[in-house]
Design a protein around this motif. Structure first.
Motif, mmCIF file in Angstrom:
data_model
loop_
_atom_site.group_PDB
_atom_site.id
_atom_site.type_symbol
_atom_site.label_atom_id
_atom_site.label_comp_id
_atom_site.label_asym_id
_atom_site.label_seq_id
_atom_site.Cartn_x
_atom_site.Cartn_y
_atom_site.Cartn_z
ATOM 1 N N ALA A 298 0.821 -1.209 0.000
ATOM 2 C CA ALA A 298 0.000 0.000 0.000
ATOM 3 C C ALA A 298 0.859 1.264 0.000
ATOM 4 C CB ALA A 298 -0.917 0.000 1.218
ATOM 5 N N ALA A 299 2.065 1.183 0.551
ATOM 6 C CA ALA A 299 2.903 2.369 0.684
ATOM 7 C C ALA A 299 3.690 2.686 -0.582
ATOM 8 C CB ALA A 299 3.870 2.200 1.857
ATOM 9 N N LYS A 300 3.946 1.680 -1.420
ATOM 10 C CA LYS A 300 4.809 1.863 -2.584
ATOM 11 C C LYS A 300 3.995 2.157 -3.842
ATOM 12 C CE LYS A 300 8.271 0.738 0.056
ATOM 13 N NZ LYS A 300 9.109 1.802 0.653
ATOM 14 N N LEU A 301 4.583 2.944 -4.732
ATOM 15 C CA LEU A 301 3.935 3.234 -6.012
ATOM 16 C C LEU A 301 3.947 1.987 -6.891
ATOM 17 C CD1 LEU A 301 5.571 6.703 -6.640
ATOM 18 C CD2 LEU A 301 3.156 6.282 -6.133
ATOM 19 N N THR A 302 2.831 1.695 -7.507
ATOM 20 C CA THR A 302 2.686 0.453 -8.270
ATOM 21 C C THR A 302 3.617 0.398 -9.466
ATOM 22 O OG1 THR A 302 0.355 0.370 -7.622
ATOM 23 C CG2 THR A 302 1.015 -1.008 -9.469
ATOM 24 N N LEU A 303 3.830 1.518 -10.139
ATOM 25 C CA LEU A 303 4.570 1.501 -11.403
ATOM 26 C C LEU A 303 6.084 1.556 -11.229
ATOM 27 C CD1 LEU A 303 2.427 3.931 -13.593
ATOM 28 C CD2 LEU A 303 2.234 1.458 -13.365
ATOM 29 N N ALA A 322 9.689 2.897 -4.910
ATOM 30 C CA ALA A 322 9.482 4.308 -4.611
ATOM 31 C C ALA A 322 8.142 4.497 -3.925
ATOM 32 C CB ALA A 322 9.539 5.142 -5.887
ATOM 33 N N ALA A 323 8.077 5.521 -3.078
ATOM 34 C CA ALA A 323 6.849 5.859 -2.371
ATOM 35 C C ALA A 323 6.613 7.357 -2.477
ATOM 36 C CB ALA A 323 6.940 5.444 -0.902
ATOM 37 N N PRO A 324 5.363 7.797 -2.455
ATOM 38 C CA PRO A 324 5.098 9.239 -2.499
ATOM 39 C C PRO A 324 5.708 9.935 -1.286
ATOM 40 C CG PRO A 324 3.076 7.946 -2.791
ATOM 41 C CD PRO A 324 4.127 7.000 -2.349
ATOM 42 N N THR A 325 6.254 11.121 -1.499
ATOM 43 C CA THR A 325 6.773 11.910 -0.388
ATOM 44 C C THR A 325 5.645 12.530 0.417
ATOM 45 O OG1 THR A 325 8.844 12.392 -1.499
ATOM 46 C CG2 THR A 325 8.155 13.941 0.198
ATOM 47 N N SER A 326 4.597 12.937 -0.278
ATOM 48 C CA SER A 326 3.483 13.612 0.378
ATOM 49 C C SER A 326 2.228 13.436 -0.473
ATOM 50 C CB SER A 326 3.793 15.095 0.547
ATOM 51 O OG SER A 326 2.638 15.826 0.932
ATOM 52 N N PRO A 327 1.048 13.375 0.152
ATOM 53 C CA PRO A 327 -0.198 13.323 -0.630
ATOM 54 C C PRO A 327 -0.593 14.672 -1.210
ATOM 55 C CG PRO A 327 -0.694 13.320 1.716
ATOM 56 C CD PRO A 327 0.809 13.246 1.603
ATOM 57 N N ARG A 328 0.103 15.742 -0.845
ATOM 58 C CA ARG A 328 -0.268 17.075 -1.333
ATOM 59 C C ARG A 328 0.047 17.179 -2.823
ATOM 60 N NH1 ARG A 328 2.619 21.219 2.619
ATOM 61 N NH2 ARG A 328 1.481 22.712 1.304
ATOM 62 N N PRO A 329 -0.839 17.784 -3.618
ATOM 63 C CA PRO A 329 -0.645 17.869 -5.072
ATOM 64 C C PRO A 329 0.675 18.506 -5.484
ATOM 65 C CG PRO A 329 -2.882 18.502 -4.482
ATOM 66 C CD PRO A 329 -2.143 18.338 -3.193
ATOM 67 N N ALA A 330 1.175 19.448 -4.697
ATOM 68 C CA ALA A 330 2.415 20.124 -5.057
ATOM 69 C C ALA A 330 3.605 19.173 -5.092
ATOM 70 C CB ALA A 330 2.706 21.256 -4.081
ATOM 71 N N TYR A 331 3.486 18.061 -4.393
ATOM 72 C CA TYR A 331 4.588 17.095 -4.317
ATOM 73 C C TYR A 331 4.337 15.862 -5.197
ATOM 74 C CZ TYR A 331 6.247 19.773 -0.301
ATOM 75 O OH TYR A 331 6.713 20.776 0.510
ATOM 76 N N ALA A 332 3.463 15.997 -6.178
ATOM 77 C CA ALA A 332 3.115 14.846 -7.018
ATOM 78 C C ALA A 332 4.312 14.286 -7.768
ATOM 79 C CB ALA A 332 2.021 15.235 -8.013
ATOM 80 N N GLY A 333 5.304 15.132 -8.043
ATOM 81 C CA GLY A 333 6.474 14.697 -8.790
ATOM 82 C C GLY A 333 7.679 14.420 -7.926
ATOM 83 N N VAL A 334 7.465 14.189 -6.626
ATOM 84 C CA VAL A 334 8.564 13.936 -5.692
ATOM 85 C C VAL A 334 8.308 12.596 -4.999
ATOM 86 C CG1 VAL A 334 9.867 14.802 -3.727
ATOM 87 C CG2 VAL A 334 8.783 16.414 -5.317
ATOM 88 N N VAL A 335 9.310 11.718 -5.026
ATOM 89 C CA VAL A 335 9.163 10.407 -4.397
ATOM 90 C C VAL A 335 10.385 10.108 -3.536
ATOM 91 C CG1 VAL A 335 7.740 9.511 -6.275
ATOM 92 C CG2 VAL A 335 10.224 9.143 -6.322
ATOM 93 N N GLU A 336 10.192 9.214 -2.597
ATOM 94 C CA GLU A 336 11.290 8.673 -1.801
ATOM 95 C C GLU A 336 11.513 7.226 -2.207
ATOM 96 O OE1 GLU A 336 10.936 9.367 2.348
ATOM 97 O OE2 GLU A 336 10.282 11.442 2.090
ATOM 98 N N HIS A 337 12.749 6.778 -2.159
ATOM 99 C CA HIS A 337 13.052 5.447 -2.674
ATOM 100 C C HIS A 337 13.910 4.645 -1.700
ATOM 101 C CE1 HIS A 337 16.964 7.206 -3.426
ATOM 102 N NE2 HIS A 337 17.440 6.013 -3.778
ATOM 103 N N SER A 338 13.913 3.336 -1.950
ATOM 104 C CA SER A 338 14.737 2.408 -1.186
ATOM 105 C C SER A 338 15.328 1.381 -2.135
ATOM 106 C CB SER A 338 13.898 1.674 -0.123
ATOM 107 O OG SER A 338 13.276 2.580 0.767
#
Length: 420
Positions: A298-303, A322-338
């Motif tokens: 649930a935490a990770k982006l599917t693609l 990768a996972a979303p950094t924030s649910p806020r629309p301004a951060y739609a293009g920012v992800v955190e990765h492992s």
């Protein structure tokens, strides 16, 4: 007013219609007729059938040229070189296979796959007439390619994938048969975004070509299959609502003996086991136990999640997600990765391959920043990320306790040069 949508045709019904339609076209071509699969207006634009090849077909058998039913020239798209193997999905009368055979030379091989027996017979006859020997025409479905894993260097196709009722399966199969670092380059017919179902159906009827994907739908299916470096370029309008396009993508490179593929649910135990090993080593994360698969999924982006698999044993030796950094629309293009790699598999370039695949995947989706936090003691991870284009943007001192010790975290990020 839009009319009610007709019930969708079954997969079997769609396949039967395609077989009947193209079987009749093959027989017509064999009888010396000029066959047409799209509307006359499309041909007038000079992008459909043999008109899309300039002078490349001058020395090919007339029958192969006459049977050309494509919407572009995928051979000009795929970067074929001598000695390579290439597969044409929906090879028809064989024009793209014959052109590809010329590009890869006598030490290479060009395969053609078609679901219509009459087209396979026609293509074989055209190859024999042309005196081309480094070709093989296969009878089968593009949704179930009769070739081994990692067998070809390039997959091409010409106005065929749009016909399939199982497009995700086609792209999964194309990914499977490509070698690491292989190329996907096709010409296809796409639909403009925002069309009502009735408008899309009318556009398809006008051209005689099925176009059930928009560019963004195509992009998402390619990313879901594991492809990276996705590019879609319009080449010509075919009719109101649809257009021909070049679609390009790549299969991520990998070290010898390793393949990268999208992470699946049946990888759960292996992925979480690697997570636990990283936790035990002490320098990977503040976490003290791996999450459940449900929480991880649930935490990770599917693609944007990959596993590295040992070709010999089938074992998962590493993963990246990768996972979303924030649910806020301004951060739609920012992800955190492992990125995690089994301790016994390090030093083989697996982490680098996973990281590069993840970055290329996110860039294809319009993500502009990939970021993470790394313990300063994890010098190997910091070196890996620097070599992959990440930069250190700061250090958070004594940000949290880990096993009773206050730890610093080095913040890193990579800004995409491709996404403005």
């Amino acid at each position: 007013m839009d009319q009610p949508d007709e019930p969708p045709q079954s997969v079997e019904g769609r396949q039967a219609d395609i077989g009947s339609r193209y079987g009749a076209l093959a027989r017509a071509a064999e009888a010396g007729e000029q066959i047409v699969d799209c509307g006359e207006d499309a041909f007038a634009e000079g992008q459909f059938g043999a008109a899309g090849y300039d002078q490349e077909t001058a020395d090919l058998p007339e029958g192969a040229v006459r049977a050309s039913l494509g919407c572009g020239n995928p051979v000009a798209v795929a970067p074929l070189t001598a000695g390579q193997k290439v597969l044409d999905l929906g090879s028809g009368g064989g024009i793209d296979v014959l052109l590809s055979a010329r590009r890869v030379g006598p030490d290479g091989m060009a395969y053609g796959l078609d679901t219509t027996a009459e087209m396979v017979t026609l293509a074989r006859a055209n190859a024999q007439q042309a005196g081309v020997e480094n070709v093989e025409f296969l009878h089968g479905r593009i949704e179930d390619i009769p070739l081994p894993d990692a067998h070809v260097d390039a997959v091409i196709s010409n106005c065929v994938i749009n016909l399939s009722a199982e497009k995700p399966r086609v792209l999964d199969e194309a990914y499977r048969v490509l070698r690491p670092g292989g190329h996907f380059g096709v010409s296809d017919v796409l639909a403009h975004p925002g069309l009502a179902p009735s408008q899309r159906a009318e556009a398809e009827r006008a051209t005689g070509c099925a176009a059930t994907l928009t560019a963004e739908e195509y992009r998402e299916l390619l990313l879901r299959a594991g492809f990276t470096d996705v590019g879609i370029t319009s080449t010509a309008d075919a009719a109101t609502g649809v257009y021909s396009a070049i679609v390009k993508a790549g299969k991520p490179s990998a070290p010898s003996g390793i393949s990268l593929r999208p992470m699946r649910a049946d990888d759960a135990d292996a992925v979480l086991s690697l997570y636990e090993l990283g936790i035990e080593e002490g320098d990977a994360t503040f976490e003290t136990a791996a999450p459940s698969w449900e929480a991880f999924d649930a935490a990770k982006l599917t693609l944007h999640r990959y596993v590295a698999v040992d070709d010999g044993t089938g074992e998962v030796r590493g993963w990246a997600a990768a996972a979303p950094t924030s649910p806020r629309p301004a951060y739609a293009g920012v992800v955190e990765h492992s990125v995690y790699v089994h301790p016994g598999a390090r030093g083989r370039g697996i982490a680098r391959a996973l990281l590069e695949a993840l970055v290329a995947s996110t860039e294809s989706a319009g993500i502009w920043t990939v970021q993470s936090g790394i313990f300063p003691e994890n010098t190997a991870s910091l070196a890996l990320h620097r070599s992959a284009g990440f930069r250190v943007i700061g250090r958070r001192e004594r940000i949290g306790q880990h096993r009773g010790v206050w730890r610093d975290v080095v913040l890193i990020e990579r800004r995409s040069p491709l996404v403005s």
